[in-house]
Design a protein around this motif. Sequence first.
Motif, PDB file in Angstrom:
ATOM      1  N   ASP A   4      41.920  43.214  24.387  1.00  0.00           N
ATOM      2  CA  ASP A   4      42.849  43.639  24.843  1.00  0.00           C
ATOM      3  C   ASP A   4      44.240  42.401  24.911  1.00  0.00           C
ATOM      4  O   ASP A   4      43.852  41.575  24.190  1.00  0.00           O
ATOM      5  CB  ASP A   4      42.748  44.204  26.462  1.00  0.00           C
ATOM      6  N   ILE A   5      45.198  42.720  25.604  1.00  0.00           N
ATOM      7  CA  ILE A   5      46.205  41.624  25.395  1.00  0.00           C
ATOM      8  C   ILE A   5      45.711  40.191  26.296  1.00  0.00           C
ATOM      9  O   ILE A   5      45.884  39.445  25.388  1.00  0.00           O
ATOM     10  CB  ILE A   5      47.533  42.275  26.410  1.00  0.00           C
ATOM     11  N   HIS A   6      45.135  40.306  27.266  1.00  0.00           N
ATOM     12  CA  HIS A   6      44.502  39.090  27.643  1.00  0.00           C
ATOM     13  C   HIS A   6      43.670  38.362  26.623  1.00  0.00           C
ATOM     14  O   HIS A   6      43.660  37.134  26.438  1.00  0.00           O
ATOM     15  CB  HIS A   6      43.650  39.453  28.944  1.00  0.00           C
ATOM     16  N   LEU A 184      43.958  39.409  35.942  1.00  0.00           N
ATOM     17  CA  LEU A 184      43.865  40.839  36.746  1.00  0.00           C
ATOM     18  C   LEU A 184      44.423  41.624  35.720  1.00  0.00           C
ATOM     19  O   LEU A 184      45.612  41.660  35.178  1.00  0.00           O
ATOM     20  CB  LEU A 184      44.900  40.529  38.041  1.00  0.00           C
ATOM     21  N   LYS A 185      43.756  42.495  35.688  1.00  0.00           N
ATOM     22  CA  LYS A 185      44.097  43.809  34.732  1.00  0.00           C
ATOM     23  C   LYS A 185      45.509  44.354  35.184  1.00  0.00           C
ATOM     24  O   LYS A 185      46.477  44.805  34.104  1.00  0.00           O
ATOM     25  CB  LYS A 185      43.246  45.139  34.858  1.00  0.00           C
ATOM     26  N   SER A 209      41.477  42.867  45.698  1.00  0.00           N
ATOM     27  CA  SER A 209      41.570  44.365  45.457  1.00  0.00           C
ATOM     28  C   SER A 209      41.825  44.885  44.352  1.00  0.00           C
ATOM     29  O   SER A 209      42.299  45.837  43.972  1.00  0.00           O
ATOM     30  CB  SER A 209      42.577  45.121  46.690  1.00  0.00           C
ATOM     31  N   HIS A 210      41.954  43.949  43.188  1.00  0.00           N
ATOM     32  CA  HIS A 210      42.084  43.992  41.763  1.00  0.00           C
ATOM     33  C   HIS A 210      40.967  43.950  41.127  1.00  0.00           C
ATOM     34  O   HIS A 210      40.184  43.287  41.229  1.00  0.00           O
ATOM     35  CB  HIS A 210      43.289  43.248  41.491  1.00  0.00           C
ATOM     36  N   GLU A 211      40.817  44.764  39.804  1.00  0.00           N
ATOM     37  CA  GLU A 211      40.021  44.551  38.770  1.00  0.00           C
ATOM     38  C   GLU A 211      40.239  43.117  38.023  1.00  0.00           C
ATOM     39  O   GLU A 211      41.293  42.872  37.805  1.00  0.00           O
ATOM     40  CB  GLU A 211      40.202  45.613  37.917  1.00  0.00           C
ATOM     41  N   VAL A 212      39.170  42.100  38.182  1.00  0.00           N
ATOM     42  CA  VAL A 212      39.529  41.076  37.815  1.00  0.00           C
ATOM     43  C   VAL A 212      38.355  40.515  36.526  1.00  0.00           C
ATOM     44  O   VAL A 212      37.176  41.129  36.852  1.00  0.00           O
ATOM     45  CB  VAL A 212      39.394  39.848  38.874  1.00  0.00           C
ATOM     46  N   TYR A 213      38.777  39.992  35.592  1.00  0.00           N
ATOM     47  CA  TYR A 213      37.662  39.454  34.463  1.00  0.00           C
ATOM     48  C   TYR A 213      38.027  37.966  34.214  1.00  0.00           C
ATOM     49  O   TYR A 213      38.943  37.498  34.506  1.00  0.00           O
ATOM     50  CB  TYR A 213      37.404  40.421  33.126  1.00  0.00           C
ATOM     51  N   MET A 214      36.832  37.259  33.875  1.00  0.00           N
ATOM     52  CA  MET A 214      36.837  36.016  33.614  1.00  0.00           C
ATOM     53  C   MET A 214      37.075  35.514  32.237  1.00  0.00           C
ATOM     54  O   MET A 214      36.223  36.385  31.173  1.00  0.00           O
ATOM     55  CB  MET A 214      35.494  35.387  34.238  1.00  0.00           C
TER      56      MET A 214
END
Length: 307
Positions: A4-6, A184-185, A209-214
């Motif tokens: 994805d963009i991240h 954060l998405k 309260s957010h979807e987060v990935y590392m």
Amino acid sequence: MGIDIHNLNLLAHARNLGVSFERTLAIGRQAVFIEDWELEEHRRLRHLPPLSEPAVAPGQPRYFEPLMQQWLGARVTDSVDASPYENARLIHDMNLPWPSEGEHAGERGQYDAVLDFGCLEHVFNFPVAWRNCIDLCRVGGHVLHALPANNLSGHGFYQFSPELFFNLYQPRNGFELRGVWFALKADRRHWWRVANPLEVKRRVNLCNSHEVYMMVLARKRRDPGPLPAPQQSDYAQDEWLRGPHAVATGDAAGRREAVVRTLVRLGLIDAVRGARERWRVWRASGRALPAPDYQRVDVHRLIEPAP
């Protein structure tokens, strides 16, 4: 499993740092989940040529090979999967150690970059899968991860703590950890650089309260050989246990206990705890992560090419 963009911005940042993608291996054949306008914005920001991709039927995935070859200098773009349904070149179940003999044994240590973008959370035997990643990477090469960290329960088997990767990618194990970030998405323009718990001498937690990935970028400096199972930092460092953050003691602990006993006697303990949790949810609803454990990074400034 996909870019994805991240993830694309992580690849671009790694390229700025001198990471080679000449021989790239993806854990799972990576589809591209980026809108056309996002790709064009990225292309213009990075001064890249137009991306030429094969035509695909509506609803069919676009894969990562053209992007890696044309924008990141990849000559080899391999992928490994447990089944051939997405036409990965290497078929291997990452729950199992990489074979030391046979058809795929020669792939060990052959890749400049190993991409784990949304894969290892789906592999039950994570230690074996991670070891496969580092064994497939050459000495001097890099391993890149993008994995669920928070509010993605049910997406895979696991969500991951940065503590794990700070612990695994230590110099004593043969690695250089070049960055750990939360993304954060809901915010594609910023990342949050994560503090190392071993350096700040406390646990680095996140409740929001957010979807987060590392996202993780690590260089393999030498073949690590057999590695012991890691211990979480505060359990491995005696001075943490003797420090002021270990347990609440003395007058403060006594006052807290007295307040709790009073609330229980009045039948108010559940109401107070419920109000506290609602307050925490409200505070965590914003997109900022708490300083100083998290430092905001402007992604576009980070990935701009050098003048």
